[in-house]
Scaffold this motif. Structure first.
Motif, PDB file in Angstrom:
ATOM      1  N   SER A 128      97.190  51.081  53.269  1.00  0.00           N
ATOM      2  CA  SER A 128      98.205  50.084  53.241  1.00  0.00           C
ATOM      3  C   SER A 128      98.907  50.257  52.291  1.00  0.00           C
ATOM      4  O   SER A 128      98.931  50.461  50.972  1.00  0.00           O
ATOM      5  N   ALA A 129     100.390  50.660  52.478  1.00  0.00           N
ATOM      6  CA  ALA A 129     101.357  50.997  51.416  1.00  0.00           C
ATOM      7  C   ALA A 129     101.681  49.734  50.740  1.00  0.00           C
ATOM      8  O   ALA A 129     101.516  48.486  51.091  1.00  0.00           O
ATOM      9  N   LEU A 130     102.078  50.062  49.378  1.00  0.00           N
ATOM     10  CA  LEU A 130     102.266  48.859  48.380  1.00  0.00           C
ATOM     11  C   LEU A 130     103.479  48.332  48.540  1.00  0.00           C
ATOM     12  O   LEU A 130     104.429  48.807  48.452  1.00  0.00           O
ATOM     13  N   HIS A 131     103.666  46.865  48.768  1.00  0.00           N
ATOM     14  CA  HIS A 131     104.991  46.169  48.740  1.00  0.00           C
ATOM     15  C   HIS A 131     105.472  45.878  46.983  1.00  0.00           C
ATOM     16  O   HIS A 131     104.504  45.427  46.352  1.00  0.00           O
ATOM     17  N   VAL A 179     110.607  45.451  57.112  1.00  0.00           N
ATOM     18  CA  VAL A 179     110.246  45.851  58.290  1.00  0.00           C
ATOM     19  C   VAL A 179     109.060  45.041  59.012  1.00  0.00           C
ATOM     20  O   VAL A 179     109.372  44.339  59.991  1.00  0.00           O
ATOM     21  N   GLU A 180     108.245  44.698  58.019  1.00  0.00           N
ATOM     22  CA  GLU A 180     107.158  43.816  58.346  1.00  0.00           C
ATOM     23  C   GLU A 180     107.667  42.358  58.817  1.00  0.00           C
ATOM     24  O   GLU A 180     107.224  41.900  59.872  1.00  0.00           O
ATOM     25  N   PHE A 240      92.424  65.841  60.606  1.00  0.00           N
ATOM     26  CA  PHE A 240      91.893  64.743  61.206  1.00  0.00           C
ATOM     27  C   PHE A 240      92.801  63.666  61.550  1.00  0.00           C
ATOM     28  O   PHE A 240      92.663  62.799  62.158  1.00  0.00           O
ATOM     29  N   GLY A 241      94.068  63.713  61.081  1.00  0.00           N
ATOM     30  CA  GLY A 241      94.992  62.646  61.314  1.00  0.00           C
ATOM     31  C   GLY A 241      94.873  61.350  60.393  1.00  0.00           C
ATOM     32  O   GLY A 241      93.793  61.306  59.813  1.00  0.00           O
ATOM     33  N   GLY A 242      96.055  60.783  60.165  1.00  0.00           N
ATOM     34  CA  GLY A 242      96.101  59.692  59.206  1.00  0.00           C
ATOM     35  C   GLY A 242      97.231  58.612  59.488  1.00  0.00           C
ATOM     36  O   GLY A 242      98.275  59.248  60.339  1.00  0.00           O
ATOM     37  N   CYS A 243      97.258  57.461  59.213  1.00  0.00           N
ATOM     38  CA  CYS A 243      98.265  56.465  59.681  1.00  0.00           C
ATOM     39  C   CYS A 243      98.321  55.545  58.441  1.00  0.00           C
ATOM     40  O   CYS A 243      97.603  55.376  57.552  1.00  0.00           O
ATOM     41  N   GLY A 244      99.598  54.733  58.453  1.00  0.00           N
ATOM     42  CA  GLY A 244      99.686  53.633  57.714  1.00  0.00           C
ATOM     43  C   GLY A 244      99.577  52.350  58.704  1.00  0.00           C
ATOM     44  O   GLY A 244      99.443  52.428  59.887  1.00  0.00           O
ATOM     45  N   MET A 245      99.169  51.219  58.010  1.00  0.00           N
ATOM     46  CA  MET A 245      98.970  49.970  58.789  1.00  0.00           C
ATOM     47  C   MET A 245      99.830  48.918  58.510  1.00  0.00           C
ATOM     48  O   MET A 245     100.148  48.780  57.168  1.00  0.00           O
ATOM     49  N   ILE A 246     100.267  48.335  59.154  1.00  0.00           N
ATOM     50  CA  ILE A 246     101.174  47.017  59.046  1.00  0.00           C
ATOM     51  C   ILE A 246     101.020  46.062  60.114  1.00  0.00           C
ATOM     52  O   ILE A 246     100.511  46.152  60.985  1.00  0.00           O
ATOM     53  N   PRO A 247     100.968  44.745  59.320  1.00  0.00           N
ATOM     54  CA  PRO A 247     101.057  44.342  57.875  1.00  0.00           C
ATOM     55  C   PRO A 247     100.187  45.091  56.859  1.00  0.00           C
ATOM     56  O   PRO A 247      99.210  45.509  57.259  1.00  0.00           O
ATOM     57  N   SER A 248     100.849  45.564  55.787  1.00  0.00           N
ATOM     58  CA  SER A 248      99.964  46.235  54.834  1.00  0.00           C
ATOM     59  C   SER A 248      99.017  45.373  54.269  1.00  0.00           C
ATOM     60  O   SER A 248      97.971  45.932  54.308  1.00  0.00           O
ATOM     61  N   GLY A 249      99.401  44.107  53.734  1.00  0.00           N
ATOM     62  CA  GLY A 249      98.295  43.252  52.956  1.00  0.00           C
ATOM     63  C   GLY A 249      98.316  43.763  51.579  1.00  0.00           C
ATOM     64  O   GLY A 249      97.534  43.255  50.986  1.00  0.00           O
ATOM     65  N   ALA A 250      99.110  44.836  51.173  1.00  0.00           N
ATOM     66  CA  ALA A 250      98.837  45.145  49.737  1.00  0.00           C
ATOM     67  C   ALA A 250     100.125  45.162  48.668  1.00  0.00           C
ATOM     68  O   ALA A 250     101.171  45.393  49.217  1.00  0.00           O
ATOM     69  N   TYR A 251      99.881  44.694  47.638  1.00  0.00           N
ATOM     70  CA  TYR A 251     101.239  44.493  46.879  1.00  0.00           C
ATOM     71  C   TYR A 251     100.814  45.214  45.320  1.00  0.00           C
ATOM     72  O   TYR A 251     100.027  45.171  44.788  1.00  0.00           O
ATOM     73  N   HIS A 252     102.083  45.846  44.968  1.00  0.00           N
ATOM     74  CA  HIS A 252     102.062  46.550  43.784  1.00  0.00           C
ATOM     75  C   HIS A 252     102.254  45.396  42.471  1.00  0.00           C
ATOM     76  O   HIS A 252     103.079  44.993  42.486  1.00  0.00           O
ATOM     77  N   LEU A 253     101.696  45.750  41.513  1.00  0.00           N
ATOM     78  CA  LEU A 253     101.674  44.708  40.436  1.00  0.00           C
ATOM     79  C   LEU A 253     102.970  45.276  39.453  1.00  0.00           C
ATOM     80  O   LEU A 253     103.326  44.578  38.538  1.00  0.00           O
ATOM     81  N   GLU A 254     103.473  46.546  39.842  1.00  0.00           N
ATOM     82  CA  GLU A 254     104.531  47.167  39.338  1.00  0.00           C
ATOM     83  C   GLU A 254     104.758  47.356  37.934  1.00  0.00           C
ATOM     84  O   GLU A 254     105.535  46.991  37.117  1.00  0.00           O
TER      85      GLU A 254
END
Length: 282
Positions: A128-131, A179-180, A240-254
């Motif tokens: 889950s990439a960070l927003h 994008v989401e 083995f492969g890897g991917c991102g998931m959208i909606p991510s659901g993860a937020y960066h506290l920055e």
């Protein structure tokens, strides 16, 4: 390595001098719909431990009261992020391990969706990439290209000199969030997409991560480095492969980075592909 875990997921949290952010991250874990996980925190704070801070102690107690096993560990001296991650991986005993940075807020269904996705795909990792919502008004259409996986996630070779490397722009600022919002996904709907890498919140198949060496490359790096998480993901993705998931659901506290010196970038100084690694070892 620790004994066999009764949980499906070990959540591995490296932390250093961020007790308030760590408390937020732990609070988000307490609020997860998914229940079958253990939390292992490796603290390198100095001079005092994050575990001495009241808000961190409180959240550890709350997690335990909610039935989650919690393992707070002090791990010093500091020998760099890769060594810290290698230590955490050595503690993992569950079939899946979530590397979660200490400055991440998760929506309640995030871990459940990550777990169901990696089980269905049988790939090496799902992230889950960070927003970064301080950029919510900074719309960048030129950085919003997204390549969806339409079938099963497959192994894929990505390196800093490949065209696929440009995918990392999708995870800058609030690009993925924009994008989401434009996809109009229904509640509970998840789509998977191709990545260069994902920072901050990545669920691995533990055996697959170990099969490519995990973070055992840490002695080849100086203490001050970056990109160790990227290198491990690239190696897992190739086999083995890897991917991102959208909606991510993860937020960066920055918060400001704890690694201000970033001249040594692991995937640019160490071999990524299995062929290159085999050549160096020949």
């Amino acid at each position: 390595m620790m004994g066999t875990s009764a949980c499906a997921v070990d959540v591995l949290v490296p932390t250093c001098n961020r007790p308030y952010a760590l408390a937020v991250t732990l609070a988000a874990l307490h609020s997860q719909d998914f229940q079958d996980f253990r939390v292992i925190v490796s603290d390198q704070s100095e001079p005092g431990s994050a575990f001495e801070q009241p808000e961190v102690r409180a959240l550890l107690r709350i997690l335990e009261a909610g039935g989650r096993a919690v393992v707070p560990l002090r791990h010093l001296p500091r020998r760099g992020l890769a060594e810290q991650r290698a230590f955490l991986l050595s503690q993992a005993a569950a079939p899946y391990c979530l590397f979660l940075d200490d400055d991440v807020m998760l929506e309640p269904d995030t871990l459940d969706r990550l777990y169901r996705t990696i089980r269905a795909q049988r790939c090496g990792f799902v992230g889950s990439a960070l927003h970064g919502l301080s950029f919510i008004d900074d719309v960048r259409p030129h950085q919003q290209d997204i390549e969806f996986w339409e079938g099963r996630v497959e192994p894929e070779a990505v390196s800093p000199d490949s065209a696929a490397w440009e995918r990392h722009h999708l995870h800058s600022a609030a690009n993925l969030f924009h994008v989401e919002c434009g996809l109009g996904l229904r509640k509970g709907e998840t789509r998977l997409y191709r990545v260069a890498w994902i920072g901050g919140c990545v669920l691995f198949d533990t055996d697959k991560l170990r099969a490519v060496g995990g973070f055992d490359f840490w002695p080849a790096l100086p203490c001050e480095h970056c990109g160790e998480d990227v290198l491990a993901q690239l190696r897992v993705m190739e086999r083995f492969g890897g991917c991102g998931m959208i909606p991510s659901g993860a937020y960066h506290l920055e918060l400001p980075t704890t690694v201000p010196r970033r001249e040594v970038d692991a995937p640019k100084v160490l071999p990524v592909s299995e062929r290159e690694r085999a050549g160096r070892n020949a």
